[in-house]
Structure formats: C-alpha cells, structure tokens
Design an enzyme around this catalytic site. Structure first.
Site: not given
Length: 210
Positions: A188-190
């Site tokens: 999730s692009r975290l």
C-alpha cells in the site's frame, strides 16, 4: 498506453531500526551482497545526479567501483558533463534501485577526485578496448559521426597494441556521504525508510515517513 494503471504492490520484506547495522557502509555491503545473489544484470549500476554551480541538474547511470568507510567510487572522463559539474559543484546524489529486492538506496554527499595512483590501479584492470576508448572519446562533446570515433579507435589501437597508459583526463571520484537512506518497499505504498545522517565522526539513525 495507460501509465496510470501500471502499479505493483510491494510485500517482500520489512525494515526496522532493529534490523540495520549501526554503520551505514556495513549495512550497504549487506544489501549489496544480497543484490549480487539476486542475479541482476548490473547491481552496481547507480544513478548519479550532479548540477551546475547555479543549480541546473543532470542525471545518468554509472557503475560503482568501490565502497568503503571513505565513500563510494566511480570513474569517468574528467571533461564529461558530470566531471565539469562536479568540479564546479561537488554536491551530488547517488541512487541504487534493486527491483528484484524491492529496495532502493539513496546517498547524498560531496564528490572529489581520488588519487592518481588509485585511478591508475583501476584503469589497468580494464579490458584493452575500454582503455583505448578512454583515449578515443571526449565524453559529452559533440561528435561529427560514428565513423570519426571508429577511426580514432583504429589509430589508437595501432599506436598502443600492448599497454595503454592512463589518460590525464580520466580517473575516479569518491563520494563522501552525508546521508544514506535505505528504502524497503512495503504494501500500500507504506514503505520503510531508514536514514543515516552523519554527525561528525558518528551516524544517527532515524525513520522517514513513506
């Protein structure tokens, strides 16, 4: 071509402050070894960003040829765009992208020429054709034709059938790092981003928001 639809979720590994070595160069060596074992074409390929004295940037991919506590070394024609920009403005950035590992390493620092002896030692390990090429090409300068370059290569090969001396215009730069960031792709692009910042003779370690 729908570029907006291109995406990949990263979920291979994580990176925490407990995972990393207190020394960023040792941490880099650990990750580099893993990149070697991942069998990528050129794991030592890195983007080098330089800029003019008044801040106009340029970037290109070069090959890392040395890394230790003193810094990160690459070699080039001093007359090239990167060479002239480094002489005018030593502040540079390096970036490694290892897609097989979903990892990135970003380095900022200052570049300076290595010693003539160090450049000569590396130059003598290069294949004969690459040594001839360092003489034949005035890197980044306008070239009238491919044929003109090939004729110069032929002339130099006739003049130097054996040993090829180190050109006066060619050698290495060492980037002394001020900061080194290790980026691990996460879902999730975290992403995990652990950054080392030089504090005199020591390094502090922190985390950046993804």
């Amino acid at each position: 071509m729908d570029l907006a639809a291109l995406r990949r979720d990263y979920a291979r590994e994580s990176l925490t402050e407990r995972d990393v070595d207190p020394d960023p160069v040792l941490q880099f060596e650990k990750w580099f070894e893993e990149a070697l074992h991942a069998e990528m074409i050129e794991p030592n390929a890195m983007t080098l960003a330089t800029s003019t004295r008044d801040g106009h940037p340029s970037a290109r991919v070069v090959l890392l040829k040395g890394a230790d506590a003193r810094g990160f070394v690459f070699f080039t024609d001093y007359r090239s765009r990167k060479g002239t920009e480094l002489e005018a403005n030593p502040h540079v950035s390096l970036c490694f992208w290892w897609d097989a590992l979903q990892r990135q390493v970003r380095i900022t620092g200052t570049g300076a020429r290595v010693s003539r002896e160090e450049s000569e030692t590396y130059f003598n390990t290069r294949p004969h054709g690459s040594r001839i090429g360092a003489w034949a090409s005035k890197q980044s300068a306008a070239l009238p034709s491919r044929e003109a370059l090939e004729k110069e290569v032929e002339r130099l090969e006739a003049a130097h059938p054996g040993d090829v001396p180190l050109p006066p215009h060619w050698g290495g730069y060492r980037v002394t790092p001020d900061s080194i960031e290790f980026w691990q792709g996460r879902s999730s692009r975290l992403h995990d981003r652990i950054v080392y910042t030089r504090d005199g003779a020591t390094w502090s370690i922190g985390r950046l928001s993804p």
